[in-house]
Motif scaffolding. Structure first.
Motif, mmCIF file in Angstrom:
data_model
loop_
_atom_site.group_PDB
_atom_site.id
_atom_site.type_symbol
_atom_site.label_atom_id
_atom_site.label_comp_id
_atom_site.label_asym_id
_atom_site.label_seq_id
_atom_site.Cartn_x
_atom_site.Cartn_y
_atom_site.Cartn_z
ATOM 1 N N LEU A 1 0.856 -1.175 -0.034
ATOM 2 C CA LEU A 1 -0.047 0.097 0.074
ATOM 3 C C LEU A 1 0.835 1.214 -0.062
ATOM 4 O O LEU A 1 1.712 1.474 1.033
ATOM 5 C CB LEU A 1 -0.862 -0.006 1.149
ATOM 6 C CG LEU A 1 -2.007 1.138 1.188
ATOM 7 C CD1 LEU A 1 -3.036 1.004 0.006
ATOM 8 C CD2 LEU A 1 -2.760 0.993 2.758
ATOM 9 N N GLN A 2 0.595 1.971 -0.867
ATOM 10 C CA GLN A 2 1.502 3.422 -1.457
ATOM 11 C C GLN A 2 0.419 4.687 -1.110
ATOM 12 O O GLN A 2 -0.565 4.549 -1.704
ATOM 13 C CB GLN A 2 2.104 3.328 -2.577
ATOM 14 C CG GLN A 2 2.924 4.489 -2.950
ATOM 15 C CD GLN A 2 3.625 4.539 -4.250
ATOM 16 O OE1 GLN A 2 2.898 3.942 -5.110
ATOM 17 N NE2 GLN A 2 4.487 5.275 -4.475
ATOM 18 N N TYR A 3 0.928 5.557 -0.284
ATOM 19 C CA TYR A 3 0.339 6.707 -0.085
ATOM 20 C C TYR A 3 0.901 8.063 -0.556
ATOM 21 O O TYR A 3 2.179 7.985 -0.149
ATOM 22 C CB TYR A 3 -0.271 6.914 1.132
ATOM 23 C CG TYR A 3 -0.722 8.400 1.523
ATOM 24 C CD1 TYR A 3 -2.293 8.695 1.049
ATOM 25 C CD2 TYR A 3 -0.050 9.320 2.348
ATOM 26 C CE1 TYR A 3 -2.834 10.127 1.352
ATOM 27 C CE2 TYR A 3 -0.791 10.575 2.659
ATOM 28 C CZ TYR A 3 -2.066 10.866 1.927
ATOM 29 O OH TYR A 3 -2.541 12.046 2.132
ATOM 30 N N ILE A 4 0.530 8.872 -1.434
ATOM 31 C CA ILE A 4 1.227 9.854 -2.202
ATOM 32 C C ILE A 4 0.370 11.196 -1.606
ATOM 33 O O ILE A 4 -0.672 11.434 -2.186
ATOM 34 C CB ILE A 4 1.490 9.677 -3.697
ATOM 35 C CG1 ILE A 4 2.422 8.530 -3.757
ATOM 36 C CG2 ILE A 4 2.089 11.298 -4.091
ATOM 37 C CD1 ILE A 4 1.600 7.511 -4.383
ATOM 38 N N PHE A 5 1.022 12.082 -0.982
ATOM 39 C CA PHE A 5 0.177 13.362 -0.961
ATOM 40 C C PHE A 5 1.078 14.425 -1.670
ATOM 41 O O PHE A 5 2.106 14.790 -1.473
ATOM 42 C CB PHE A 5 0.301 13.862 0.601
ATOM 43 C CG PHE A 5 -0.368 15.181 1.100
ATOM 44 C CD1 PHE A 5 -1.648 15.364 1.436
ATOM 45 C CD2 PHE A 5 0.589 16.235 1.217
ATOM 46 C CE1 PHE A 5 -1.965 16.604 1.500
ATOM 47 C CE2 PHE A 5 0.115 17.552 1.460
ATOM 48 C CZ PHE A 5 -1.220 17.819 1.615
#
Length: 439
Positions: free
Chosen positions: A317-321
């Motif tokens: 799981l990857q999160y980009i802001f």
């Protein structure tokens, strides 16, 4: 003025050496030869080393399906959902010969509604990108090296990646084929490097933001408002890169404004800093400031920056802001564009064959000139006052083969005031999909 700038760029090129680090995989420098990158059959030495024929990049995951169009096992489209998904080696039309590579891709797609973000031709199966490139990637592991790259694209995306920063049809800006199709040369640069210090000189992609022009390097088929309306696509100038440490990379350079070819269109600083705060979190700050356009109708100058945080929440799981700020004015000090955007991405990788993702964007704009279809224009009647635009996109990446990506998505756009191409306070649901064939 123009000659002095070119002389300055030549001086920078002689004093520094190049390597490149960009969000786009097509714009990155590989510091070691990837002749043996397919698997761990031994460390490459300076130059190209042949990969042993017995080395199987798939390992024992699947003995019978590595060369199958649908990956492993039975050939079912759902086989990629398993942990033993095996794409095999990516096939190359031209291959690699001791640092020299050439390749490309074909991107074709369909969307049922128009979006002011590349996808502006609805209800039609279209050719977005027919892309060719040739590159000599530098390898500074052996000391000094020199290389370069050229990119060519034809399709409906080409007019959006031409040098449209100057409205006089210079460079590739006049290479249109009808209202939507055309040609472009979005990159033509030289690069050289020695150790951790490097420089790139010529026409190249920006380091601003997370989304890029090149289709295989984006998760989604459609694009964010922030990327299309508030970020440059290309620059012409010089950009130096210095690898301060294994976790810190610094950028700095001089460019002729935004989205311009080899003609003087301003003076701007392009730079930034990328820091690996941990094994799971990387923070990148990139900025451009100065005169963005001297020879366009807006005569735009100002400042913008992009902050991108890339966080691995788990192994899958990857999160980009991402947060972008743009503030520009004209020669008289009047507002041209003032925008603020926040983009959030969540991507779950099931296997090498299948991934699911979501993107939510809040885009605030003031002073953006928009035509009726939502693209930037010069007509004062189309001047957009301050508004907030929201977009939610859900999509999937399916790879039936190492050379093929299929990207279906559904997208919802709505606003509280004015949405480009829609009635006031309206909303829109868009379904689209594309397929990318890489070679």
């Amino acid at each position: 003025m123009k000659l002095s700038k070119i002389a300055m760029l030549a001086a920078i090129a002689c004093a520094s050496y190049t390597s490149s680090m960009n969000a786009s995989a097509n714009d990155s420098i590989e510091l070691v030869s990837h002749c043996a990158a397919a698997c761990d059959c031994g460390e490459p030495v300076c130059g190209c080393e042949a990969v042993d024929s017995y080395c199987d990049p798939c390992g024992d995951a699947c003995d019978s399906g590595c060369d199958s169009l649908f990956g492993c096992g039975s050939g079912s489209l759902l086989s990629g959902l398993g942990s033993d998904c095996c794409l095999g080696e990516q096939w190359s039309l031209f291959g690699e010969h001791c640092g020299w590579t050439a390749g490309g891709w074909i991107q074709m797609g369909y969307h049922n509604n128009a979006l002011p973000l590349f996808n502006s031709r609805p209800d039609e199966f279209q050719l977005h990108q027919a892309w060719l490139y040739a590159e000599k990637a530098i390898d500074t592991s052996c000391g000094f090296d020199i290389g370069g790259r050229i990119d060519y694209v034809y399709g409906t995306d080409s007019q959006d990646t031409q040098a449209f920063g100057i409205d006089n049809d210079h460079w590739d800006n006049g290479w249109d084929n009808g209202n939507d199709y055309g040609h472009a040369l979005p990159q033509l640069y030289m690069e050289a490097g020695y150790g951790d210090l490097s420089v790139k000189v010529g026409h190249f992609y920006t380091i601003i933001g997370w989304e890029v022009v090149t289709a295989p390097d984006n998760f989604f088929y459609s694009h964010a408002y922030t990327m299309y309306n508030s970020e440059p696509f290309t620059h012409t100038g010089a950009l130096a890169t210095y690898n301060v440490s294994d976790n810190v990379t610094a950028y700095g350079g001089y460019v002729f404004g935004w989205d311009s070819g080899f003609e003087d269109n301003g003076d701007a600083f392009l730079g930034g800093l990328s820091v690996g705060l941990s094994d799971d979190l990387t923070l990148t700050y990139a900025t451009v400031g100065g005169r963005f356009a001297d020879n366009s109708a807006a005569n735009e100058r100002g400042y913008m920056h992009s902050i991108v945080a890339d966080l691995a929440l788990t192994d899958n799981l990857q999160y980009i802001f991402q947060s972008d700020v743009l503030d520009t004015e004209n020669n008289a000090g009047a507002l041209v564009r003032e925008t603020f955007g926040i983009n959030q991405y969540l991507i779950y990788t099931v296997s090498d064959c299948v991934a699911f993702g979501g993107r939510f964007e809040w885009y605030n704009q003031e002073g953006v000139f928009l035509n009726d279809n939502g693209t930037p224009g010069n007509d004062a009647d189309d001047f957009a006052q301050e508004s907030d635009i929201y977009a939610l996109t859900l999509g999937m990446n399916y790879r039936p083969h190492a050379n093929v990506i299929v990207r279906p998505e559904i997208r919802w756009d709505w606003d509280d005031d004015l949405l480009a191409g829609l009635d006031e306070g309206d909303d829109q649901t868009t379904f689209g999909f594309d397929t990318i064939f890489m070679f």
